[in-house]
Design a protein around this motif. Structure first.
Motif, PDB file in Angstrom:
ATOM      1  N   ASP A  23       1.540  -1.436  -0.039  1.00 49.81           N
ATOM      2  CA  ASP A  23       0.297   0.010  -0.278  1.00 49.81           C
ATOM      3  C   ASP A  23       0.451   1.228  -0.014  1.00 49.81           C
ATOM      4  O   ASP A  23       0.971   1.776  -0.413  1.00 49.81           O
ATOM      5  CB  ASP A  23      -0.978   0.419   1.129  1.00 49.81           C
ATOM      6  CG  ASP A  23      -1.927  -1.136   1.201  1.00 49.81           C
ATOM      7  OD1 ASP A  23      -2.138  -1.353   0.000  1.00 49.81           O
ATOM      8  OD2 ASP A  23      -2.600  -1.621   2.125  1.00 49.81           O
ATOM      9  N   LEU A  24       2.075   1.211   1.013  1.00 52.82           N
ATOM     10  CA  LEU A  24       2.622   2.769   0.800  1.00 52.82           C
ATOM     11  C   LEU A  24       3.031   3.001  -0.660  1.00 52.82           C
ATOM     12  O   LEU A  24       3.245   3.580  -0.755  1.00 52.82           O
ATOM     13  CB  LEU A  24       3.961   2.089   2.168  1.00 52.82           C
ATOM     14  CG  LEU A  24       4.586   3.015   2.236  1.00 52.82           C
ATOM     15  CD1 LEU A  24       4.160   4.495   2.655  1.00 52.82           C
ATOM     16  CD2 LEU A  24       6.067   2.681   2.952  1.00 52.82           C
ATOM     17  N   LEU A  25       3.692   1.848  -1.215  1.00 51.20           N
ATOM     18  CA  LEU A  25       4.695   1.668  -2.250  1.00 51.20           C
ATOM     19  C   LEU A  25       3.634   2.388  -3.498  1.00 51.20           C
ATOM     20  O   LEU A  25       4.089   3.104  -4.133  1.00 51.20           O
ATOM     21  CB  LEU A  25       5.279   0.517  -2.771  1.00 51.20           C
ATOM     22  CG  LEU A  25       6.613   0.004  -1.591  1.00 51.20           C
ATOM     23  CD1 LEU A  25       6.676  -1.532  -1.720  1.00 51.20           C
ATOM     24  CD2 LEU A  25       7.706   0.747  -1.910  1.00 51.20           C
ATOM     25  N   ILE A  97      24.298  -4.418   0.164  1.00 52.64           N
ATOM     26  CA  ILE A  97      22.564  -4.055   0.441  1.00 52.64           C
ATOM     27  C   ILE A  97      23.090  -1.706  -0.141  1.00 52.64           C
ATOM     28  O   ILE A  97      23.583  -1.392   0.526  1.00 52.64           O
ATOM     29  CB  ILE A  97      21.885  -4.443   0.914  1.00 52.64           C
ATOM     30  CG1 ILE A  97      22.335  -3.412   2.788  1.00 52.64           C
ATOM     31  CG2 ILE A  97      22.298  -5.935   2.014  1.00 52.64           C
ATOM     32  CD1 ILE A  97      21.610  -3.614   4.064  1.00 52.64           C
ATOM     33  N   SER A  98      21.603  -1.697  -0.435  1.00 49.61           N
ATOM     34  CA  SER A  98      20.920  -0.705  -0.523  1.00 49.61           C
ATOM     35  C   SER A  98      20.998   0.644   0.642  1.00 49.61           C
ATOM     36  O   SER A  98      20.981   1.268   0.816  1.00 49.61           O
ATOM     37  CB  SER A  98      20.226  -0.804  -1.771  1.00 49.61           C
ATOM     38  OG  SER A  98      20.753  -0.588  -3.073  1.00 49.61           O
ATOM     39  N   GLY A  99      20.450  -0.268   1.866  1.00 48.39           N
ATOM     40  CA  GLY A  99      19.781   0.198   2.805  1.00 48.39           C
ATOM     41  C   GLY A  99      19.009  -1.228   3.464  1.00 48.39           C
ATOM     42  O   GLY A  99      19.058  -2.125   3.269  1.00 48.39           O
ATOM     43  N   PHE A 100      19.392  -0.299   5.235  1.00 48.53           N
ATOM     44  CA  PHE A 100      18.768  -1.838   6.067  1.00 48.53           C
ATOM     45  C   PHE A 100      17.858  -0.333   7.127  1.00 48.53           C
ATOM     46  O   PHE A 100      18.341   0.362   7.270  1.00 48.53           O
ATOM     47  CB  PHE A 100      19.901  -2.084   7.038  1.00 48.53           C
ATOM     48  CG  PHE A 100      19.576  -2.530   8.038  1.00 48.53           C
ATOM     49  CD1 PHE A 100      19.488  -4.320   7.151  1.00 48.53           C
ATOM     50  CD2 PHE A 100      19.016  -2.591   9.219  1.00 48.53           C
ATOM     51  CE1 PHE A 100      19.714  -5.306   8.354  1.00 48.53           C
ATOM     52  CE2 PHE A 100      19.157  -3.925  10.271  1.00 48.53           C
ATOM     53  CZ  PHE A 100      18.758  -5.068   9.254  1.00 48.53           C
ATOM     54  N   LEU A 111      10.657   5.000   1.522  1.00 50.03           N
ATOM     55  CA  LEU A 111      10.297   5.496  -0.004  1.00 50.03           C
ATOM     56  C   LEU A 111      11.662   6.142  -0.063  1.00 50.03           C
ATOM     57  O   LEU A 111      11.782   6.069  -1.670  1.00 50.03           O
ATOM     58  CB  LEU A 111       8.902   6.191   0.149  1.00 50.03           C
ATOM     59  CG  LEU A 111       7.418   5.395   0.448  1.00 50.03           C
ATOM     60  CD1 LEU A 111       6.600   6.839   0.552  1.00 50.03           C
ATOM     61  CD2 LEU A 111       7.784   4.421  -0.627  1.00 50.03           C
ATOM     62  N   VAL A 112      11.732   7.325   1.034  1.00 51.50           N
ATOM     63  CA  VAL A 112      13.157   8.360  -0.210  1.00 51.50           C
ATOM     64  C   VAL A 112      14.669   6.957  -0.384  1.00 51.50           C
ATOM     65  O   VAL A 112      14.136   7.778  -0.964  1.00 51.50           O
ATOM     66  CB  VAL A 112      13.662   9.529   1.200  1.00 51.50           C
ATOM     67  CG1 VAL A 112      15.086   9.587   1.033  1.00 51.50           C
ATOM     68  CG2 VAL A 112      12.535  10.218   1.581  1.00 51.50           C
ATOM     69  N   ALA A 113      14.448   6.211   0.679  1.00 54.37           N
ATOM     70  CA  ALA A 113      15.766   5.985   0.048  1.00 54.37           C
ATOM     71  C   ALA A 113      15.655   4.621  -0.740  1.00 54.37           C
ATOM     72  O   ALA A 113      16.473   4.730  -1.995  1.00 54.37           O
ATOM     73  CB  ALA A 113      15.822   4.457   1.417  1.00 54.37           C
ATOM     74  N   VAL A 114      14.124   4.308  -1.182  1.00 60.09           N
ATOM     75  CA  VAL A 114      14.058   3.781  -2.991  1.00 60.09           C
ATOM     76  C   VAL A 114      14.030   4.716  -3.581  1.00 60.09           C
ATOM     77  O   VAL A 114      14.363   3.930  -4.896  1.00 60.09           O
ATOM     78  CB  VAL A 114      12.364   3.139  -2.688  1.00 60.09           C
ATOM     79  CG1 VAL A 114      12.041   2.219  -4.044  1.00 60.09           C
ATOM     80  CG2 VAL A 114      12.885   2.012  -1.868  1.00 60.09           C
ATOM     81  N   GLY A 115      13.332   5.834  -3.179  1.00 59.83           N
ATOM     82  CA  GLY A 115      13.606   6.909  -4.667  1.00 59.83           C
ATOM     83  C   GLY A 115      15.107   7.259  -4.786  1.00 59.83           C
ATOM     84  O   GLY A 115      15.800   7.342  -6.133  1.00 59.83           O
TER      85      GLY A 115
END
Length: 125
Positions: A23-25, A97-100, A111-115
């Motif tokens: 839902d968030l994405l 990894i890109s983030g944790f 969402l900021v990290a994905v963007g």
């Protein structure tokens, strides 16, 4: 010329978290594809996936094993790990990894990290 919406695959064995992440994405304009296990994502394939978000602690293949598999197939695919178990968050295993994110995590921060990861992919590719 319209750009296609990025596809974010989410793997988590907790159906409530899976649904809330989808839902968030979706609310942020992404196409979210949820999977209840790493195996179901592997069967579905990675070809159209732009970002992967996976839980670490899952039955069968865990998030670290999935990350390793994905990195062999798609070395530049951004991968984010999430966990509710703090002892799993050691630095050595979190490489590649890109983030944790530790549960409960801030959805806006995710969402900021994905963007950011998607923008970095565009500039590298």
């Amino acid at each position: 010329m319209s750009k296609r919406r990025p596809v974010v695959a989410v793997v988590d064995d907790d159906p409530r978290l899976l649904e809330s992440l989808e839902d968030l994405l979706e609310s942020a304009g992404y196409i979210a594809r949820g999977f209840s296990s790493a195996g179901s994502l592997v069967i579905s394939g990675l070809s159209d996936v732009d970002v992967l978000i996976t839980d670490i602690g899952m039955p069968g293949m865990d998030g670290f094993e999935l990350r390793d598999l994905v990195k062999r197939a798609r070395p530049n695919l951004p991968v984010f790990l999430i966990t509710g178990r703090h002892e799993l968050a050691d630095q050595y295993r979190a490489k590649g990894i890109s983030g944790f994110f530790r549960k409960p995590f801030d959805g806006q921060a995710l969402l900021v990290a994905v963007g950011d990861a998607l923008r970095n992919q565009e500039t590298e590719g």
